[in-house]
Design a protein around this motif. Structure first.
Motif, PDB file in Angstrom:
ATOM      1  N   ARG A 122     -68.604 -29.512 -84.205  1.00  0.00           N
ATOM      2  CA  ARG A 122     -68.684 -30.506 -85.253  1.00  0.00           C
ATOM      3  C   ARG A 122     -68.114 -30.360 -86.486  1.00  0.00           C
ATOM      4  N   ASP A 123     -68.291 -29.220 -87.133  1.00  0.00           N
ATOM      5  CA  ASP A 123     -68.000 -28.945 -88.327  1.00  0.00           C
ATOM      6  C   ASP A 123     -66.503 -28.435 -88.619  1.00  0.00           C
ATOM      7  N   HIS A 124     -65.795 -27.853 -87.630  1.00  0.00           N
ATOM      8  CA  HIS A 124     -64.652 -27.376 -87.402  1.00  0.00           C
ATOM      9  C   HIS A 124     -63.413 -27.770 -86.565  1.00  0.00           C
ATOM     10  N   GLY A 125     -64.018 -28.514 -85.307  1.00  0.00           N
ATOM     11  CA  GLY A 125     -63.265 -28.978 -84.383  1.00  0.00           C
ATOM     12  C   GLY A 125     -62.611 -30.221 -84.818  1.00  0.00           C
ATOM     13  N   SER A 126     -61.840 -30.601 -83.879  1.00  0.00           N
ATOM     14  CA  SER A 126     -61.003 -31.900 -83.906  1.00  0.00           C
ATOM     15  C   SER A 126     -61.259 -32.897 -82.703  1.00  0.00           C
ATOM     16  N   MET A 127     -61.614 -32.452 -81.597  1.00  0.00           N
ATOM     17  CA  MET A 127     -62.135 -33.074 -80.276  1.00  0.00           C
ATOM     18  C   MET A 127     -63.399 -33.559 -80.134  1.00  0.00           C
ATOM     19  N   THR A 128     -63.481 -34.351 -79.091  1.00  0.00           N
ATOM     20  CA  THR A 128     -64.757 -35.011 -79.013  1.00  0.00           C
ATOM     21  C   THR A 128     -65.685 -33.980 -77.741  1.00  0.00           C
ATOM     22  N   GLY A 203     -71.021 -44.292 -77.188  1.00  0.00           N
ATOM     23  CA  GLY A 203     -71.627 -45.151 -78.353  1.00  0.00           C
ATOM     24  C   GLY A 203     -72.133 -44.533 -79.539  1.00  0.00           C
ATOM     25  N   ALA A 204     -71.948 -43.156 -79.843  1.00  0.00           N
ATOM     26  CA  ALA A 204     -72.775 -42.707 -80.868  1.00  0.00           C
ATOM     27  C   ALA A 204     -71.884 -42.842 -82.177  1.00  0.00           C
ATOM     28  N   GLY A 205     -70.596 -43.346 -82.022  1.00  0.00           N
ATOM     29  CA  GLY A 205     -69.657 -43.642 -83.149  1.00  0.00           C
ATOM     30  C   GLY A 205     -68.549 -42.437 -83.383  1.00  0.00           C
ATOM     31  N   ARG A 207     -66.652 -38.945 -84.206  1.00  0.00           N
ATOM     32  CA  ARG A 207     -66.576 -37.744 -83.502  1.00  0.00           C
ATOM     33  C   ARG A 207     -67.755 -36.672 -83.762  1.00  0.00           C
ATOM     34  N   GLU A 208     -68.056 -36.647 -85.004  1.00  0.00           N
ATOM     35  CA  GLU A 208     -69.374 -35.720 -85.747  1.00  0.00           C
ATOM     36  C   GLU A 208     -70.569 -36.385 -85.329  1.00  0.00           C
ATOM     37  N   ALA A 209     -70.721 -37.713 -85.134  1.00  0.00           N
ATOM     38  CA  ALA A 209     -71.980 -38.241 -84.461  1.00  0.00           C
ATOM     39  C   ALA A 209     -72.104 -38.180 -83.036  1.00  0.00           C
ATOM     40  N   GLN A 210     -70.957 -38.130 -82.346  1.00  0.00           N
ATOM     41  CA  GLN A 210     -71.197 -37.688 -80.955  1.00  0.00           C
ATOM     42  C   GLN A 210     -71.568 -36.341 -80.720  1.00  0.00           C
ATOM     43  N   VAL A 211     -71.263 -35.311 -81.303  1.00  0.00           N
ATOM     44  CA  VAL A 211     -71.526 -34.103 -81.196  1.00  0.00           C
ATOM     45  C   VAL A 211     -72.966 -33.851 -81.723  1.00  0.00           C
ATOM     46  N   ASP A 212     -73.496 -34.522 -82.466  1.00  0.00           N
ATOM     47  CA  ASP A 212     -75.199 -34.546 -83.087  1.00  0.00           C
ATOM     48  C   ASP A 212     -75.847 -35.138 -81.870  1.00  0.00           C
ATOM     49  N   ALA A 213     -75.380 -36.340 -81.251  1.00  0.00           N
ATOM     50  CA  ALA A 213     -76.071 -37.049 -80.210  1.00  0.00           C
ATOM     51  C   ALA A 213     -76.490 -35.967 -78.955  1.00  0.00           C
ATOM     52  N   VAL A 214     -75.254 -35.032 -78.671  1.00  0.00           N
ATOM     53  CA  VAL A 214     -75.313 -34.099 -77.591  1.00  0.00           C
ATOM     54  C   VAL A 214     -76.235 -33.003 -78.050  1.00  0.00           C
ATOM     55  N   ARG A 215     -76.400 -32.648 -79.261  1.00  0.00           N
ATOM     56  CA  ARG A 215     -77.487 -31.480 -79.909  1.00  0.00           C
ATOM     57  C   ARG A 215     -78.807 -32.116 -79.613  1.00  0.00           C
ATOM     58  N   SER A 216     -79.081 -33.428 -79.932  1.00  0.00           N
ATOM     59  CA  SER A 216     -80.123 -33.698 -80.049  1.00  0.00           C
ATOM     60  C   SER A 216     -80.777 -34.044 -78.542  1.00  0.00           C
ATOM     61  N   ALA A 217     -79.746 -34.529 -77.564  1.00  0.00           N
ATOM     62  CA  ALA A 217     -80.125 -34.433 -76.205  1.00  0.00           C
ATOM     63  C   ALA A 217     -80.625 -33.053 -75.644  1.00  0.00           C
TER      64      ALA A 217
END
Length: 625
Positions: A122-128, A203-205, A207-217
């Motif tokens: 999330r903080d340093h990457g560039s991919m989903t 659907g999380a929006g 790239r960063e929001a997608q990562v946080d959604a995975v962390r939450s799951a």
């Protein structure tokens, strides 16, 4: 030094070094697809869970040190989970235990590896998440060839799996037998888990929001729920007791990986960056400081050099036991531990003969204290009075502690497995194990990552998730008032210890090794040879290795081997004889048996990249162009 098993790779696009070739090549594939070093490390890290399941897993831990092209300051990623809220000393003592067992659900710290990898992304990457997890999804569902050591590890714990850890038997004993070397292995429950994690990002929006959604799951969703349910089931532990774990879903929800400043020290014109005092990393900085106090950097191929290195490590590891950890009411006295005057005092204790005692120091005038069960306490047989090392009782706060010894001809108490991989008992108790991954990209981003824990032999597999939990709590003492005492919410003092090296403030080297307590010892040999004596990356990795076991170990049953010096027999026979004459209990291993070093480098002048990997075990590889 001109012998190498392989060339040091050089190029300008990207370099990866890892303890397994599939993970290394996976990381390189991310670079080829336009990702940066952080995308590459995360993708490779999730593949390491699959291809080295006896050395790390999703239920384990992660420690990394990174530097970015835009900010070269070294930063530590802490994915070392703490003790669960219910992991109190009283709970263990109520079950008749005097220490945390070496395997089983009660030895579980809160798993931090997955959240840490995702935080890096999330903080340093560039991919989903979908992009970096795709290789792990593929290998989990369609299979990958297993190295021989995986099946050997399963065979060691087969009876435990069949009699009690039956969920592990369902995954690892298909057809009633351990996996064969090179057998294509699929982990479909983990594949399903990965699929669900990736789907949670849809659907999380951003790239960063997608990562946080995975962390939450992971920490608040279906994974945490499954961990909570499974931990309530009783299973056998390495001490023979049968009990449920204490970890809950709330423990996962309360954990979030963190970024922290690295601890640094100057050495040989370079800045060496390590983890904080919750890891063993500062001990390496202490040891290098003691070498400075002794004079020129020692030659690791001479008896004088080996002796100096080993004796410095004994003192540093004694300080590790007495001062490093996350459990004290006051932070460990790091400034005093690294003070040049203190390190000079410590170095002055190094004599001509091998020390047979554990001698923590008194940084800032403080009185050290070690656990009553740290090692053994009888006076060592054949102690040379000329050493001038006083005998003390274990109950007293001590600055010197004698330990019991064994005949020089006997086998080592802590067996050394080829390549420094795990030593495993039939009850799942494991010592000295992990894996490693280094990445540098064309922009100058650099990662040194050491994932571990959650081994297939550490705890029963959670069937709907496809992985076991870890056993890192075995590194904490039930005795209170120590820097590594068991306290809910506090981190075990981990052995995971990646290294980042800078020159003139610019990152030039990332390195690390598996090997439990020996990780920093093997890294110190590499650093001495490469930074002080000019060896290439591959030359420094290939050179003969050695380490001492003369300090309290981190893994159950926490033993000490006074004067123990384990060495590859490629060291000159005359050197080994001189070391024995100095009182070292030399234990010779095979010529290519110690360490699994990885390293990548970058020359800021022109941006030339380099990489090398350990040939021991024929498993680790460097790739790049």
């Amino acid at each position: 030094m001109d012998f190498t098993t392989r060339p040091t790779l050089t190029g300008t696009f990207g370099m990866v070094s890892g303890t397994h070739w599939i993970a290394a090549q996976t990381s390189m594939a991310m670079l080829e697809q336009g990702g940066n070093a952080f995308d590459a490390a995360v993708a490779g890290g999730f593949v390491l869970h699959l291809v080295e399941p006896h050395l790390n897993g999703p239920g384990g831990d992660l420690t990394a040190i990174v530097a970015t092209a835009s900010d070269p300051s070294p930063t530590v990623l802490c994915g070392q989970g703490p003790a669960p809220a219910g992991a109190t000393p009283e709970h263990f003592r109520s079950r008749g235990m005097d220490r945390v067992p070496g395997a089983g659900p009660l030895a579980t710290a809160v798993p931090g590896a997955v959240d840490a990898w995702l935080l890096m992304l999330r903080d340093h990457g560039s991919m989903t998440p979908a992009q970096v997890l795709a290789p792990a999804q593929h290998y989990a569902r369609h299979g990958h060839p297993l190295v021989a050591r995986v099946g050997q590890t399963v065979a060691l714990v087969q009876d435990l799996f069949e009699s009690d850890w039956t969920t592990s038997a369902d995954l690892w004993l298909r057809g009633g037998r351990p996996p064969a070397p090179g057998e294509l292995f699929r982990n479909l429950p983990w594949a399903d888990t990965l699929d669900r994690l990736v789907a949670s990002a849809e659907g999380a929006g951003s790239r960063e929001a997608q990562v946080d959604a995975v962390r939450s799951a992971w920490s608040h969703g279906f994974v945490a729920d499954a961990v909570d349910r499974f931990a309530r089931r009783p299973f056998r532990h390495s001490d023979g007791s049968v009990a449920p774990g204490v970890i809950t879903g709330q423990d996962l929800a309360d954990l979030s990986a963190t970024w922290e400043p690295a601890v640094v020290r100057e050495w040989q014109g370079h800045t060496i960056a390590k983890t904080g005092t919750w890891g063993q990393g500062p001990a390496l900085l202490q040891m290098l400081g003691m070498l400075d106090a002794l004079g020129d950097a020692p030659d690791p191929d001479t008896a004088e050099g080996v002796h100096a290195i080993v004796e410095a490590w004994k003192l540093a590891m004694a300080d590790r036991e007495a001062w490093l950890g996350d459990s004290g009411d006051e932070p460990p006295p790091l400034d005093d531990l690294l003070d040049p005057a203190y390190l000079s005092q410590r170095a002055a204790l190094i004599g001509d003969r091998a020390s047979l005692t554990v001698r923590p120091g008194e940084p800032g005038g403080r009185t050290p204290r070690m656990a009553a069960l740290a090692g053994q306490t009888e006076a060592p047989e054949g102690t040379d009075p000329a050493l001038g090392e006083p005998t003390v009782t274990r109950e007293a706060p001590v600055s010197t502690r004698p330990m019991s010894t064994r005949p020089a001809s006997s086998a080592p108490m802590r067996e050394v497995d080829p390549t420094g991989e795990a030593t495993v008992t039939p009850d799942g108790e494991t010592r000295g194990d992990t894996c490693h991954l280094d990445v540098v990209d064309r922009w100058g981003n650099m990662v040194s990552a050491t994932p571990s824990g959650g081994w297939l032999q550490s705890s029963p597999v959670i069937p709907e998730l496809g992985f076991p939990l870890g056993s890192r709590l075995q590194m904490m003492w039930l005795e209170q008032g120590l820097p590594s005492s068991l306290r809910p919410g506090r981190r075990p003092r981990t052995t995971l210890t990646p290294t980042l090296v800078l020159r003139d403030g610019i990152p030039v080297l990332a390195c690390g090794s598996p090997g439990g307590d020996q990780q920093d010892q093997w890294q110190s040999l590499f650093l001495i040879r490469h930074l002080a004596h000019g060896a290439t990356l591959q030359e420094a990795i290939d050179a003969p290795a050695f380490h001492t076991t003369s300090f309290p170990g981190s893994f159950h049953p926490r033993t000490t081997e006074p004067g123990g010096l384990v060495a590859e027999d490629r060291l000159d026979a005359g050197v080994l004889a001189q070391l024995r004459d100095r009182g070292h209990d030399v234990i010779e291993q095979g010529p290519w048996t110690l360490g699994r070093m990885c390293a990548v480098g970058r020359d800021p002048q022109g941006g030339l990249l380099s990489a090398a990997a350990n040939p021991r075990g024929m498993q680790g590889y460097a790739v790049g162009r």
